[in-house]
Motif scaffolding. Sequence first.
Motif, PDB file in Angstrom:
ATOM      1  N   LYS A   1       0.818  -1.204   0.000  1.00  0.00           N
ATOM      2  CA  LYS A   1       0.000   0.000   0.000  1.00  0.00           C
ATOM      3  C   LYS A   1       0.857   1.261   0.000  1.00  0.00           C
ATOM      4  N   GLN A   2       2.014   1.185   0.644  1.00  0.00           N
ATOM      5  CA  GLN A   2       2.863   2.363   0.768  1.00  0.00           C
ATOM      6  C   GLN A   2       3.815   2.525  -0.416  1.00  0.00           C
ATOM      7  N   ALA A   3       3.830   1.555  -1.347  1.00  0.00           N
ATOM      8  CA  ALA A   3       4.837   1.564  -2.400  1.00  0.00           C
ATOM      9  C   ALA A   3       4.748   2.797  -3.288  1.00  0.00           C
ATOM     10  N   SER A   4       3.530   3.136  -3.745  1.00  0.00           N
ATOM     11  CA  SER A   4       3.375   4.268  -4.665  1.00  0.00           C
ATOM     12  C   SER A   4       3.769   5.584  -4.007  1.00  0.00           C
ATOM     13  N   ARG A   5       3.378   5.756  -2.753  1.00  0.00           N
ATOM     14  CA  ARG A   5       3.728   6.991  -2.048  1.00  0.00           C
ATOM     15  C   ARG A   5       5.237   7.085  -1.815  1.00  0.00           C
ATOM     16  N   THR A   6       5.849   5.954  -1.458  1.00  0.00           N
ATOM     17  CA  THR A   6       7.288   5.940  -1.234  1.00  0.00           C
ATOM     18  C   THR A   6       8.053   6.258  -2.513  1.00  0.00           C
ATOM     19  N   TRP A   7       7.568   5.708  -3.634  1.00  0.00           N
ATOM     20  CA  TRP A   7       8.224   5.972  -4.913  1.00  0.00           C
ATOM     21  C   TRP A   7       8.118   7.449  -5.286  1.00  0.00           C
ATOM     22  N   PHE A   8       6.933   8.023  -5.115  1.00  0.00           N
ATOM     23  CA  PHE A   8       6.765   9.424  -5.489  1.00  0.00           C
ATOM     24  C   PHE A   8       7.602  10.334  -4.584  1.00  0.00           C
ATOM     25  N   THR A   9       7.662  10.004  -3.302  1.00  0.00           N
ATOM     26  CA  THR A   9       8.481  10.801  -2.377  1.00  0.00           C
ATOM     27  C   THR A   9       9.948  10.733  -2.764  1.00  0.00           C
ATOM     28  N   THR A  10      10.411   9.526  -3.123  1.00  0.00           N
ATOM     29  CA  THR A  10      11.813   9.362  -3.531  1.00  0.00           C
ATOM     30  C   THR A  10      12.114  10.148  -4.802  1.00  0.00           C
ATOM     31  N   PHE A  11      11.194  10.053  -5.778  1.00  0.00           N
ATOM     32  CA  PHE A  11      11.417  10.756  -7.041  1.00  0.00           C
ATOM     33  C   PHE A  11      11.367  12.267  -6.858  1.00  0.00           C
ATOM     34  N   SER A  12      10.376  12.759  -6.129  1.00  0.00           N
ATOM     35  CA  SER A  12      10.232  14.206  -5.958  1.00  0.00           C
ATOM     36  C   SER A  12      11.411  14.791  -5.189  1.00  0.00           C
ATOM     37  N   ASP A  13      11.922  14.063  -4.174  1.00  0.00           N
ATOM     38  CA  ASP A  13      13.093  14.558  -3.442  1.00  0.00           C
ATOM     39  C   ASP A  13      14.310  14.635  -4.356  1.00  0.00           C
ATOM     40  N   ALA A  14      14.486  13.600  -5.191  1.00  0.00           N
ATOM     41  CA  ALA A  14      15.649  13.580  -6.083  1.00  0.00           C
ATOM     42  C   ALA A  14      15.575  14.688  -7.116  1.00  0.00           C
ATOM     43  N   ILE A  15      14.397  14.895  -7.702  1.00  0.00           N
ATOM     44  CA  ILE A  15      14.274  15.873  -8.772  1.00  0.00           C
ATOM     45  C   ILE A  15      14.350  17.305  -8.224  1.00  0.00           C
ATOM     46  N   GLN A  16      13.904  17.504  -6.988  1.00  0.00           N
ATOM     47  CA  GLN A  16      14.023  18.829  -6.379  1.00  0.00           C
ATOM     48  C   GLN A  16      15.465  19.124  -5.986  1.00  0.00           C
ATOM     49  N   ASN A  17      16.212  18.106  -5.606  1.00  0.00           N
ATOM     50  CA  ASN A  17      17.632  18.300  -5.323  1.00  0.00           C
ATOM     51  C   ASN A  17      18.415  18.661  -6.583  1.00  0.00           C
ATOM     52  N   ALA A  18      17.841  18.313  -7.750  1.00  0.00           N
ATOM     53  CA  ALA A  18      18.478  18.653  -9.021  1.00  0.00           C
ATOM     54  C   ALA A  18      18.129  20.061  -9.489  1.00  0.00           C
ATOM     55  N   GLY A  19      17.357  20.805  -8.674  1.00  0.00           N
ATOM     56  CA  GLY A  19      17.062  22.193  -9.001  1.00  0.00           C
ATOM     57  C   GLY A  19      15.681  22.443  -9.546  1.00  0.00           C
ATOM     58  N   TYR A  20      14.803  21.454  -9.501  1.00  0.00           N
ATOM     59  CA  TYR A  20      13.452  21.613 -10.029  1.00  0.00           C
ATOM     60  C   TYR A  20      12.495  22.001  -8.908  1.00  0.00           C
ATOM     61  N   CYS A  21      11.474  22.775  -9.269  1.00  0.00           N
ATOM     62  CA  CYS A  21      10.471  23.238  -8.312  1.00  0.00           C
ATOM     63  C   CYS A  21       9.169  22.467  -8.526  1.00  0.00           C
ATOM     64  N   GLN A  22       8.567  22.035  -7.442  1.00  0.00           N
ATOM     65  CA  GLN A  22       7.309  21.302  -7.505  1.00  0.00           C
ATOM     66  C   GLN A  22       6.139  22.278  -7.538  1.00  0.00           C
ATOM     67  N   SER A  23       5.225  22.058  -8.455  1.00  0.00           N
ATOM     68  CA  SER A  23       4.073  22.949  -8.585  1.00  0.00           C
ATOM     69  C   SER A  23       3.135  22.786  -7.394  1.00  0.00           C
ATOM     70  N   LYS A  24       2.605  23.894  -6.904  1.00  0.00           N
ATOM     71  CA  LYS A  24       1.640  23.852  -5.812  1.00  0.00           C
ATOM     72  C   LYS A  24       0.239  23.538  -6.317  1.00  0.00           C
ATOM     73  N   ALA A  25       0.006  23.731  -7.610  1.00  0.00           N
ATOM     74  CA  ALA A  25      -1.312  23.441  -8.181  1.00  0.00           C
ATOM     75  C   ALA A  25      -1.435  21.994  -8.609  1.00  0.00           C
ATOM     76  N   ASP A  26      -0.313  21.368  -8.987  1.00  0.00           N
ATOM     77  CA  ASP A  26      -0.303  19.963  -9.393  1.00  0.00           C
ATOM     78  C   ASP A  26       1.022  19.375  -8.929  1.00  0.00           C
ATOM     79  N   TYR A  27       0.971  18.549  -7.900  1.00  0.00           N
ATOM     80  CA  TYR A  27       2.193  18.035  -7.294  1.00  0.00           C
ATOM     81  C   TYR A  27       2.961  17.087  -8.208  1.00  0.00           C
ATOM     82  N   SER A  28       2.349  16.664  -9.310  1.00  0.00           N
ATOM     83  CA  SER A  28       3.035  15.795 -10.266  1.00  0.00           C
ATOM     84  C   SER A  28       3.813  16.587 -11.301  1.00  0.00           C
ATOM     85  N   LEU A  29       3.771  17.910 -11.229  1.00  0.00           N
ATOM     86  CA  LEU A  29       4.422  18.781 -12.198  1.00  0.00           C
ATOM     87  C   LEU A  29       5.645  19.445 -11.563  1.00  0.00           C
TER      88      LEU A  29
END
Length: 386
Positions: free
Chosen positions: A26-54
Motif C-alpha cells: 500500500k505504501q509503495a506508490s507513495r514511497t516511490w513518489f516521495t523518492t522521485f520528488s526529493d531527487a528531482i528537487q535536489n536537481a534544481g526543479y520546483c514542484q508545482s503547488k497546483a499539481d504536485y506531479s508537475l
Amino acid sequence: MDPPPGLRRQGETLVRRLNKSLYGLKQASRTWFTTFSDAIQNAGYCQSKADYSLFTKVQGTSITVILIYVDDILITGNNIQEMEQLKAFLLKRFRIKDLGDLKYFLGIEFARSEKGIFMSQRKYALDILQDSGLLGARPNFFPMEQNLALTSTDGALLNDPTKYRRLVGRLIYLTVTRSDIVYHVRTLSQFMHEPRKPHWDATMRILKYIKGTPGQGLLFSANNNLDLKAFCDSDWGRCRTTRRSVTGYCVFLGNSLISWKSKKQDNVSRSSAEAEYRAMANTCLEITWLRYILQDLRVPQKTPASLFCDNQAALYIAANPVFHERTKHIGIDCHIVREKLQAGIVRPTYVPTLFQLADIFTKALGKDQFVKLRDKLGVRNLHSPT
C-alpha cells in the motif's frame, strides 16, 4: 508479509527493515513518489503547488518541465541541452528507459505536424468496440437520442450488471480526449448500481457513434494565442429523480480545448438563473486553477479570462453585489464569481444560446446542433472511419 525462505530462524521474532519499498504494498506508490520528488528537487526543479506531479526548472529564458504519472514520465522544454542533462541524471539515479519522442502515453496517442499536436485514443476506442462485438455495426451520427431522460426505475434489470459497469468504466477513460461524449457517459455512470435495459441500449448507441468516429481527438494548434476563455451552461432541473441541474463548462487556451466537465449540481436550484450562477462559480474555480498551472509554465495571463454565459440574470447577479430577496439563499461559495470578477481574473460576457458551446455538456442534442457544437469545440478526426 512473510520473509523469504531460509531467512527466518526457528523461534526468532525479529523485525527487519526494508531498504526499498516492495511493489504491491500500500505504501509503495507513495514511497516511490516521495523518492522521485526529493531527487528531482535536489536537481534544481520546483514542484508545482497546483499539481504536485508537475516539476519545472527555469533559468533565464530556458524552461524544462517534468510530468510524472506513477512511473511514467514526460519531459519537455525549450532547451535540448538541459533536457539531455536531465535524462542523464534520471538514468544515473533510477533504472528507467528512454522511449524517445512522445507517441503513446497512458493509452493516449500523439501525432505531430506543422499544424500542431493531435491527441486521440483511437486504439483504445477500437479495443472497446472489438470486445463489445460492434466492429461491424452500423455507425450512428450522434451518441444519444435528443432529450432522452433515463431513470433508475424504467425497464427490466440486466442479468449481468458487471458487463455494463466494465463497459461504462472504459468509456469514462475514453472521455480524456473525447469531449463530445462526456455528458452521455456521465449520465450512464449514474446507474452503475442497478443498470437496466434502457441504460444498456443507450450505451450501445454511444458505441455505434464511436464506431463512426474512432479517431476523434483534439488538435492543439501551433499557431495560437495563449489567452484563456470559457463557456459555462446549466440545464435547470434536468434530473427527473432529484430535480438537480446539470453543470457543463469548457475552457480554451486560445482556440484549443484544454478542460471540460459535465456534472450534476449538489443542490436543487429554485430558478434557471441560480443554476447558471452555480455553473459560473464552478467554472471560475477551474479557471483559477488553470491560471496557477500556466503561471508555473511561465504563461502568465495578462488579461481577464472571458467567461461566456447565456443567462443574463446570472450575469446581473455576478455584477451586482446588492442583497436581494431572490438570491439570499444562494450559498456563499457561489459568490466566488463576484470575487474573481472584482480581482480581474474573469470577465463574464453574454453569449446567445445558439452559440453556447457548453450546451453539449448539459443535455442530449439533435444531430445538427450536436455536430455543429462538436466541430466548434475543436474535435477532429485524424483517421478515416474504419
